[in-house]
Design an enzyme around this catalytic site. Structure first.
Site, mmCIF file in Angstrom:
data_model
loop_
_atom_site.group_PDB
_atom_site.id
_atom_site.type_symbol
_atom_site.label_atom_id
_atom_site.label_comp_id
_atom_site.label_asym_id
_atom_site.label_seq_id
_atom_site.Cartn_x
_atom_site.Cartn_y
_atom_site.Cartn_z
ATOM 1 N N ASP A 120 5.078 -4.066 5.415
ATOM 2 C CA ASP A 120 6.313 -3.303 5.654
ATOM 3 C C ASP A 120 7.407 -4.143 6.298
ATOM 4 O O ASP A 120 8.245 -3.630 7.040
ATOM 5 C CB ASP A 120 6.046 -2.058 6.530
ATOM 6 N N LYS A 176 9.716 -6.870 2.290
ATOM 7 C CA LYS A 176 9.593 -7.904 1.243
ATOM 8 C C LYS A 176 10.352 -7.530 -0.014
ATOM 9 O O LYS A 176 10.982 -8.366 -0.649
ATOM 10 C CB LYS A 176 8.114 -8.092 0.840
ATOM 11 N N GLY A 186 4.150 -0.305 -0.829
ATOM 12 C CA GLY A 186 5.335 0.514 -1.075
ATOM 13 C C GLY A 186 6.563 -0.326 -0.796
ATOM 14 O O GLY A 186 6.790 -0.728 0.331
ATOM 15 N N HIS A 187 7.295 -0.663 -1.837
ATOM 16 C CA HIS A 187 8.504 -1.463 -1.663
ATOM 17 C C HIS A 187 9.729 -0.599 -1.921
ATOM 18 O O HIS A 187 9.874 -0.024 -2.995
ATOM 19 C CB HIS A 187 8.499 -2.657 -2.626
ATOM 20 N N THR A 189 -4.775 3.808 3.141
ATOM 21 C CA THR A 189 -3.807 4.621 2.405
ATOM 22 C C THR A 189 -4.514 5.639 1.506
ATOM 23 O O THR A 189 -3.851 6.427 0.836
ATOM 24 C CB THR A 189 -2.916 3.723 1.529
ATOM 25 N N GLN A 238 1.494 -5.892 1.229
ATOM 26 C CA GLN A 238 0.914 -5.845 2.589
ATOM 27 C C GLN A 238 1.385 -7.059 3.403
ATOM 28 O O GLN A 238 2.488 -7.527 3.196
ATOM 29 C CB GLN A 238 -0.625 -5.775 2.552
HETATM 30 P P1 IMP Z 1 -5.953 0.066 2.345
HETATM 31 O O1 IMP Z 1 -5.238 -1.145 1.844
HETATM 32 O O2 IMP Z 1 -5.416 1.349 1.778
HETATM 33 O O3 IMP Z 1 -7.435 -0.059 2.209
HETATM 34 O O4 IMP Z 1 -5.669 0.182 3.925
HETATM 35 C C1 IMP Z 1 -6.164 -0.779 4.851
HETATM 36 C C2 IMP Z 1 -5.153 -1.045 5.966
HETATM 37 O O5 IMP Z 1 -4.017 -1.700 5.409
HETATM 38 C C3 IMP Z 1 -4.613 0.229 6.636
HETATM 39 O O6 IMP Z 1 -4.351 -0.071 7.989
HETATM 40 C C4 IMP Z 1 -3.311 0.482 5.926
HETATM 41 O O7 IMP Z 1 -2.395 1.228 6.689
HETATM 42 C C5 IMP Z 1 -2.832 -0.945 5.704
HETATM 43 N N1 IMP Z 1 -1.939 -1.080 4.553
HETATM 44 C C6 IMP Z 1 -2.259 -1.049 3.249
HETATM 45 N N2 IMP Z 1 -1.177 -1.232 2.485
HETATM 46 C C7 IMP Z 1 -0.145 -1.409 3.317
HETATM 47 C C8 IMP Z 1 1.240 -1.712 3.121
HETATM 48 O O8 IMP Z 1 1.744 -1.849 2.000
HETATM 49 N N3 IMP Z 1 1.982 -1.824 4.250
HETATM 50 C C9 IMP Z 1 1.445 -1.730 5.503
HETATM 51 N N4 IMP Z 1 0.155 -1.479 5.728
HETATM 52 C C10 IMP Z 1 -0.631 -1.320 4.645
#
Ligand code: IMP
Length: 427
Positions: free
Chosen positions: A13, A16, A40-41, A128, A222
Site C-alpha cells: 500500500d 506503487k 489493490g492498486h 485478504t 504487496q
Molecule cells: P494474503 O496475501 O491475503 O495471504 O495476506 C497475508 C498478509 O499480507 C496480510 O497481513 C494482508 O493484510 C497482507 N496483504 C496482502 N496483500 C496486501 C496488499 O496488497 N497490501 C497490503 N497488505 C497486503
C-alpha cells in the site's frame, strides 16, 4: 534494453500503482510477477478512479502490452470481473497475456483461507481471504492447477482428484459442506472459453521483448516486509514481492533489471496482524489514517499507521538493491507540527540497525526517533523539487542521506500528474 522493477519497500500500500502507471507511459510492456488479487492498486486518471487487483496498471494505456507472469496466482472469475468492470469504466483491455504456468486460485482455496483465519484465534494473520496462501501452498505441495491445465482435456479428471481430497478436508477438518464438482467444472469451462485466447508461454513473449531491447516494467504487489522469506514471518504473504521475485515470476534472467525502484510511503502503514515498531496508537495515527484515506483498496480495512521507519527501508534497500526511491504521500504529512523518523531500534539496551528475523526481538524494539519540522500549505500542485517547502526538502534529503539512495520521484497527490520527477528512468 531497460528493465525497471517497481515494488513496495514497506508492508504494501505504498502507492506503487500510481508510479507504475506513470512509468508505464514510456514502457513498452508492463509485467506483474507475483501475488494475486490480494493486491489493490488505486490509480486516478482524469478524475476517474480505477481499482486494479490483478490487471497490470499499464493496461490503462491504450493497447500497451500487459503480462501476468507465472509467479502470479490467478482467480479466473475475479480476473474476468475486473476486465468487465474496466470495460464499464470505458477501458477495454487489449494486448493482454496470461502465463500458462500461473497457478489458479480455486474456490476451495478461498474457502479454506477464510476458515483457517476464522479458526486461528490469536494467531490470525489478517489475510485478504482471497485464497492466496492456500493456492501458493498447493503450488509448493505440487497439488496446484495451472492455466495450462484449464486448457487441457485432462482438466476435469485433475479437478476430480484434487477436489475429492479438498472436500474430505473441508467436511472432516472444518466441518463444512463439500463443494460441488459439477458447479466448479461448469464455472471453469466458462472461464476457459473467455480466457483461452489470452493464455500463452509469457516467459517466451517476455524473452522476445528483452532480446529486442524493449523497455520492460515489472510491477510488484504487496511489499518487501510481506515477503515469505524476508518479511515478518508468519505475518506475511506467500510470494516474493522483492526484486528477486522478478526473475522467478517471469522466467527472465536476473540481469534483466537495470533499475530497482523501491516505493516508500513518507510514513508507514500496515494491514493485518504482525509487529510494527513505529505504529501510532494515538490521535496522530488517527490523523494520518483519515488524512491519507488509509483504508485497504481490496478489503476496505483501516490500515495501521505510524512514522517512517528507516530500519525497514534500509533493510529493503539492501535485500532488493534499490537504486532509486519513489516517495509517496509527502502531501499527507503536511500540516503536522513535528514529523518523526525512526533511525534505529533499541532492543535489550542495544542499538540495532538491521531488521531482526525474530518476532520476539522486533516486539521488544523501541524506536529511536529524529524529529523534523513539519511543512504546511498545499503542495499538490508542485512539479518542481525546488518549489517544495524547505522543511519537506530537509525530510526528503534526510531519507537520501540515511539510505544512500536518491529519491527520484515524489508523489504529492493521487492524480497521475501529481508527481515530481527528479531523474530519467528509461534511457
Ligand atoms: P494474503 O496475501 O491475503 O495471504 O495476506 C497475508 C498478509 O499480507 C496480510 O497481513 C494482508 O493484510 C497482507 N496483504 C496482502 N496483500 C496486501 C496488499 O496488497 N497490501 C497490503 N497488505 C497486503
Amino acid at each position: 534494453m531497460s528493465g525497471i522493477a517497481v515494488f513496495g519497500a514497506q508492508w504494501g500500500d505504498e502507492g506503487k500503482g500510481r508510479f507504475v502507471d506513470f512509468l508505464a507511459d514510456e514502457a513498452d510492456v508492463v509485467i506483474r510477477y507475483q501475488g494475486g488479487n490480494n493486491a489493490g492498486h488505486t490509480i486516478i486518471v482524469d478524475d476517474i478512479t480505477y481499482k486494479l487487483h490483478l490487471i497490470p496498471a499499464g493496461s490503462l494505456y491504450d493497447a500497451k502490452p500487459c503480462v501476468i507472469g507465472n509467479g502470479v496466482v490467478i482467480d479466473p472469475g475475479a480476473l474476468l470481473d475486473e476486465i468487465d468492470g474496466l470495460a464499464e469504466q470505458g477501458t477495454t483491455i487489449k494486448n493482454f497475456m496470461i502465463s500458462d504456468r500461473a497457478h489458479m486460485v480455486m474456490p476451495y482455496h478461498k474457502l479454506m483461507d477464510g476458515l483457517s483465519e476464522d479458526n486461528a484465534g490469536e494467531a490470525k494473520i489478517g489475510t485478504t481471504k482471497r485464497g492466496i496462501g492456500p493456492c501458493y501452498t498447493d503450488k509448493a505441495a505440487r497439488k496446484g492447477l495451472r492455466m495450462c491445465d484449464l486448457l487441457s482435456d485432462s482438466f476435469a479428471d485433475k479437478l476430480k482428484i484434487i477436489l475429492d481430497e479438498k472436500n474430505n478436508e473441508l467436511t472432516k477438518i472444518y466441518g463444512v459442506d463439500a463443494l460441488s464438482y459439477d458447479q466448479i467444472l461448469r464455472d471453469f469451462m466458462g472461464y476457459k472459453e473467455k480466457l483461452a485466447p489470452l493464455i500463452c508461454d509469457t516467459s517466451l513473449v517476455c524473452y522476445d521483448y528483452y532480446k529486442q531491447g524493449k523497455k520492460l516494467l515489472f510491477e510488484g504487489a504487496q511489499g518487501m516486509l510481506l515477503d515469505i522469506d524476508f518479511g515478518t514471518y508468519p505475518f506475511v504473504t506467500s510470494s516474493h514481492p522483492t526484486s528477486g521475485g522478478v526473475s522467478m515470476g517471469t522466467g527472465l534472467p536476473p540481469q534483466v533489471l537495470t533499475e530497482v525502484v523501491g516505493v516508500v510511503k513518507a510514513y508507514t502503514t500496515r494491514v493485518g496482524a504482525g509487529p510494527f515498531v513505529t505504529e501510532l496508537h494515538d490521535e496522530m495515527g488517527e490523523f494520518i489514517r483519515e488524512r491519507g484515506h488509509e483504508y485497504g483498496a481490496t478489503t476496505g480495512r483501516p490500515r495501521r499507521c505510524g512514522w517512517l521507519d528507516l530500519v525497514i527501508v534500509n533493510f529493503s534497500v539492501r535485500i532488493n538493491g534499490i537504486t532509486s526511491i519513489a516517495l509517496s504521500r509527502v502531501d499527507t504529512l503536511g500540516e503536522i507540527d513535528k514529523v518523526k523518523v525512526c533511525t534505529g531500534y533499541e532492543i535489550d539496551g542495544e542499538i540495532v540497525n538491521n531488521y531482526p528475523a525474530s518476532l520476539e526481538d522486533i516486539e521488544k524494539a523501541t524506536p529511536i526517533y529524529r524529529e523534523f519540522e513539519g511543512w504546511s500549505g498545499d503542495i499538490s500542485h508542485i512539479r518542481d523539487y525546488d518549489e517544495l517547502p524547505e522543511a519537506a526538502k530537509t525530510y526528503i534529503e534526510f531519507i537520501e542521506e540515511q539510505t544512500g539512495v536518491p529519491v527520484g520521484m515524489i508523489g504529492v497527490g493521487p492524480q497521475r500528474e501529481q508527481c515530481i520527477l527528479r531523474q530519467k528512468y528509461y534511457v
